[in-house]
Structures are given as structure tokens and as C-alpha cells.
Design an enzyme around this catalytic site. Structure first.
Site, short mmCIF file in Angstrom:
data_model
loop_
_atom_site.label_atom_id
_atom_site.label_comp_id
_atom_site.label_asym_id
_atom_site.label_seq_id
_atom_site.Cartn_x
_atom_site.Cartn_y
_atom_site.Cartn_z
N GLU A 207 26.39 0.75 -16.62
CA GLU A 207 27.06 -0.96 -17.24
C GLU A 207 26.02 -2.45 -17.21
O GLU A 207 24.67 -1.66 -16.38
CB GLU A 207 28.12 -2.10 -15.79
CG GLU A 207 27.45 -1.32 -14.25
CD GLU A 207 28.23 -1.60 -13.33
OE1 GLU A 207 29.38 -1.70 -13.33
OE2 GLU A 207 27.65 -2.47 -12.17
N HIS B 245 25.04 -7.04 -16.44
CA HIS B 245 25.52 -8.45 -16.09
C HIS B 245 24.47 -9.03 -15.78
O HIS B 245 23.77 -8.47 -15.87
CB HIS B 245 26.83 -8.16 -15.13
CG HIS B 245 25.98 -6.44 -14.06
ND1 HIS B 245 24.69 -7.09 -13.28
CD2 HIS B 245 26.45 -5.23 -13.40
CE1 HIS B 245 24.97 -5.91 -12.14
NE2 HIS B 245 26.08 -5.38 -12.52
N HIS C 123 20.85 -6.19 -8.51
CA HIS C 123 21.16 -5.77 -7.55
C HIS C 123 20.15 -5.46 -7.02
O HIS C 123 18.61 -5.01 -7.18
CB HIS C 123 21.86 -4.53 -7.85
CG HIS C 123 23.59 -4.46 -8.10
ND1 HIS C 123 24.30 -4.90 -8.08
CD2 HIS C 123 23.97 -3.48 -9.62
CE1 HIS C 123 25.50 -4.71 -9.02
NE2 HIS C 123 24.82 -3.99 -9.61
N HIS D 94 22.58 0.29 -16.23
CA HIS D 94 22.42 0.46 -14.48
C HIS D 94 23.44 2.30 -14.47
O HIS D 94 24.44 1.79 -14.31
CB HIS D 94 21.74 -0.44 -13.83
CG HIS D 94 22.57 -0.94 -13.13
ND1 HIS D 94 22.85 -2.42 -13.86
CD2 HIS D 94 24.18 -1.47 -12.61
CE1 HIS D 94 23.78 -2.90 -13.80
NE2 HIS D 94 24.13 -2.24 -12.41
N CYS E 21 24.27 -2.06 -1.22
CA CYS E 21 24.19 -3.05 -2.52
C CYS E 21 24.15 -4.12 -2.35
O CYS E 21 24.94 -4.49 -2.01
CB CYS E 21 24.90 -2.07 -3.74
SG CYS E 21 24.54 -2.90 -5.13
#
Ligand code: MN
Length: 151
Positions: free
Chosen positions: A65, A67, A71, A105, A119
């Protein structure tokens, strides 16, 4: 206004934190992931961030995914590989992984043992986007990435 944060100590045992709910990775939708659980360790509204612990069973993986939010990852247990953009990195216990905005990732545990990671994310964040068939095909043109995706 009168919300009060409770002082708490949550004890750690057997790679879980007591009194913290254990969830399957994602309850919503059909993201392609395998054998992975999540515990949200800190998400008090008084923080700007959340800290979660994800654990993949041997051979498990997170979804591929990307975004707009970032992270910050600390590998806490085991070893495996992560894909960041077009690069596959070997990762192991105590490694730190920074995932910038909009970078593809995915994490994959080695076949033999579980891999767990902390995370950190912003509480306010956008939804992950999964690759289209065309984007996936483009990624697979890189043989190293294709080998990673095939586990
Ligand atoms: Mn992500």
C-alpha cells in the site's frame, strides 16, 4: 473537556501486551495481507500519534500500500524483508524504517519465524491506497521486487 487520561501500566508477556485488544490486521475491505495481527498500544486523544504493534506469523505479510501519511517503524521481533518503493531491504530486530509519504511499502516475515514491529502514525491520517493492476505489473518488471512479492 473533563476527559482524564488514566495512569496505566500494561505488562508485556509472550509478545503481547496484557489488557490491550488483539485484532486481525484490517477488518475493513479486502486488502491482500496474510497472518498478521495488530495491538494498538497508545492512541490517547492527548497524543498526536498512535503506536501500534503488528506481528506477522512465519511467512506472513502486510498489505502492499501507500498513502500520504508517514510511518516510523521499529522492528521489535524476528526478521524479514520490506519493500520501500522499488528497493527491497532485509530487516531484523531493532532496525528502524522510515516510510515517507506515497512510497509503496510492504513487510514480509521470513518463512521460519514470526516478525513483529512497532509502527508510529499520526492519529489524523488518510486511507491507504492499494496498487492498481497496472501499477502492480509495473512493479513486477523489477525482478527483485517480483521475487519479493512472490515471497
Ligand atoms: Mn502503511
Amino acid at each position: 473537556m473533563d476527559r482524564e487520561t488514566q495512569a496505566t501500566v500494561r505488562r508485556f508477556a509472550d509478545w503481547r501486551w496484557n489488557e490491550v485488544p488483539l485484532h486481525p490486521y484490517k477488518e475493513d475491505g479486502a486488502a491482500p495481507f496474510r497472518a498478521i495481527t495488530r495491538q494498538t498500544l497508545f492512541n490517547d486523544p492527548g497524543f498526536a500519534c498512535e503506536l501500534r504493534y503488528f506481528e506477522m506469523a512465519a511467512g506472513g505479510h502486510s498489505s502492499l500500500e501507500r498513502h500520504g501519511h508517514m510511518h516510523a517503524v521499529l522492528i521489535l521481533r524476528g526478521e524479514g524483508h520490506c519493500l520501500l518503493g522499488e528497493t527491497v531491504f532485509a530487516v531484523r530486530q531493532n532496525d528502524l524504517v522510515t516510510i515517507p509519504p506515497w512510497v509503496w511499502h510492504q513487510f514480509r516475515a521470513t518463512a521460519g519465524a514470526p516478525m513483529g514491529f512497532l509502527c508510529m502514525v499520526n492519529q489524523a491520517r488518510d486511507k491507504p491506497v492499494l496498487p492498481s493492476d497496472e501499477e502492480l505489473a509495473a512493479m513486477r518488471r523489477n525482478p527483485t521486487v517480483a521475487a519479493f512479492l512472490d515471497g
